[in-house]
Design an enzyme around this catalytic site. Sequence first.
Site, PDB file in Angstrom:
ATOM      1  N   GLU A  47     -13.020   4.645   0.059  1.00 53.86           N
ATOM      2  CA  GLU A  47     -12.510   4.530   1.427  1.00 53.86           C
ATOM      3  C   GLU A  47     -12.604   5.891   2.114  1.00 53.86           C
ATOM      4  O   GLU A  47     -11.787   6.779   1.881  1.00 53.86           O
ATOM      5  CB  GLU A  47     -11.064   4.034   1.412  1.00 53.86           C
ATOM      6  CG  GLU A  47     -10.505   3.745   2.790  1.00 53.86           C
ATOM      7  CD  GLU A  47      -9.091   3.213   2.738  1.00 53.86           C
ATOM      8  OE1 GLU A  47      -8.923   1.987   2.847  1.00 53.86           O
ATOM      9  OE2 GLU A  47      -8.146   4.023   2.552  1.00 53.86           O
ATOM     10  N   ASP A  82      -2.848   4.552  -2.549  1.00 59.64           N
ATOM     11  CA  ASP A  82      -3.911   5.143  -1.738  1.00 59.64           C
ATOM     12  C   ASP A  82      -4.003   6.607  -2.158  1.00 59.64           C
ATOM     13  O   ASP A  82      -2.999   7.319  -2.148  1.00 59.64           O
ATOM     14  CB  ASP A  82      -3.565   5.006  -0.254  1.00 59.64           C
ATOM     15  CG  ASP A  82      -4.565   5.685   0.661  1.00 59.64           C
ATOM     16  OD1 ASP A  82      -5.336   4.975   1.327  1.00 59.64           O
ATOM     17  OD2 ASP A  82      -4.580   6.933   0.728  1.00 59.64           O
ATOM     18  N   HIS A  97       0.679   4.453   0.993  1.00 58.31           N
ATOM     19  CA  HIS A  97      -0.043   5.372   1.883  1.00 58.31           C
ATOM     20  C   HIS A  97       0.961   6.398   2.389  1.00 58.31           C
ATOM     21  O   HIS A  97       2.067   6.048   2.779  1.00 58.31           O
ATOM     22  CB  HIS A  97      -0.641   4.570   3.045  1.00 58.31           C
ATOM     23  CG  HIS A  97      -1.501   5.356   3.985  1.00 58.31           C
ATOM     24  ND1 HIS A  97      -0.996   6.337   4.813  1.00 58.31           N
ATOM     25  CD2 HIS A  97      -2.829   5.303   4.229  1.00 58.31           C
ATOM     26  CE1 HIS A  97      -1.982   6.850   5.531  1.00 58.31           C
ATOM     27  NE2 HIS A  97      -3.104   6.250   5.193  1.00 58.31           N
ATOM     28  N   HIS A 151      -6.908   2.274  -3.545  1.00 54.17           N
ATOM     29  CA  HIS A 151      -7.730   2.742  -2.438  1.00 54.17           C
ATOM     30  C   HIS A 151      -8.202   4.163  -2.736  1.00 54.17           C
ATOM     31  O   HIS A 151      -7.398   5.092  -2.790  1.00 54.17           O
ATOM     32  CB  HIS A 151      -6.937   2.733  -1.135  1.00 54.17           C
ATOM     33  CG  HIS A 151      -6.735   1.368  -0.578  1.00 54.17           C
ATOM     34  ND1 HIS A 151      -5.773   1.072   0.366  1.00 54.17           N
ATOM     35  CD2 HIS A 151      -7.391   0.195  -0.807  1.00 54.17           C
ATOM     36  CE1 HIS A 151      -5.835  -0.211   0.681  1.00 54.17           C
ATOM     37  NE2 HIS A 151      -6.804  -0.757  -0.034  1.00 54.17           N
ATOM     38  N   GLU A 161       0.831  -1.189   0.000  1.00 50.80           N
ATOM     39  CA  GLU A 161       0.000   0.000   0.000  1.00 50.80           C
ATOM     40  C   GLU A 161       0.876   1.252   0.000  1.00 50.80           C
ATOM     41  O   GLU A 161       1.735   1.421   0.868  1.00 50.80           O
ATOM     42  CB  GLU A 161      -0.924   0.032   1.219  1.00 50.80           C
ATOM     43  CG  GLU A 161      -1.843   1.239   1.218  1.00 50.80           C
ATOM     44  CD  GLU A 161      -2.795   1.266   2.392  1.00 50.80           C
ATOM     45  OE1 GLU A 161      -3.774   2.021   2.331  1.00 50.80           O
ATOM     46  OE2 GLU A 161      -2.559   0.533   3.381  1.00 50.80           O
TER      47      GLU A 161
END
Length: 323
Positions: A294, A174, A144, A259, A142
């Site tokens: 999300e 993300d 992020h 995401h 991910e």
Amino acid sequence: MSDTAVFKLGISFHTFVQEYISFVYSFEDMMEMASVLGGGVEIVGPSNHRGFPEVTPEFERAFKSAVERYGLVPTCYGSYADPFMLPDRDLTPEEMYEYIVPQLKGAAKLGFPVVRLQYFSHLIAERLIPWAEKLGLRMGYELHTPLTIESPTVLMLREQIDRLGSDRLGLIPDFGIFARSIPQYHLDMGRRAGMSEELIAKGQQLWAAKTDKHDAIEAVRAAGGDEKAVSWVNMVWGSLGHSEPAALAEIKDHIVHCHGKFYSIVDGDEPDLRYEEVVKSLLDIGYTGWVSTEYEGGPADTFAIAKAHQEMMKTYINKHRQR
């Protein structure tokens, strides 16, 4: 572009976490809502099922039954490395491996094709690839914040993926890495922490200037900020990144899932994240996988705001696929 396939929209149950942990929504409720939010389901292991890191037979039956009844598609399982779970030391790579493998098995048992990895897993990724091959899974680190596409850590992950040469290992951007400004939700958190409007404005200026987090902390302290203000800087700098949406082209061959992080919808748009540019870039690179809505903003009707997020995405898809 109008005749090409486009990416699909689903929901991450992280969107509903506050309602779920406070018993407003049941797991069945979330599965039913997913059926009208694109039909793709992403769950977060420790948040959404008992027995983590294992998947119990009871949860497997309940999940598969709901998938069948509501016509859902499992899209991504959120695994955790949790290297700091022990009070006195970090997990060893061997302990992390023993912790993650059951999560891969559980994801496959539930029918998920993709597993989200935290970047800490890079220490054992090469050992996880044979499990992914055996179980028919793709794994994705991910991205992020602060792991923006251009960051040194992500460059290291990309080099590892290229070196290992397996399509079982990729990346999950993300969309919080594509911020244009600090959301009202975060500003209000600063106010609740006792920060003055002047100090919050200082923080906004520092963030907009892409100031290094450690330098920003020192600047906030010099302006009179206390430890609560420092915590606010850590939170903002750890949530909102400055990646360029066009940089998705650099990682297009490694994207296994996305995401769709967002904090608010105002007049049909996400005011603080560069969504139109992100959607255009995803279309330009030919991404046809899933994007999980999300939500991470303040208290809201999360079903309604998730629906609004997907309507925004569809608007931009329709706008840019016609070009």
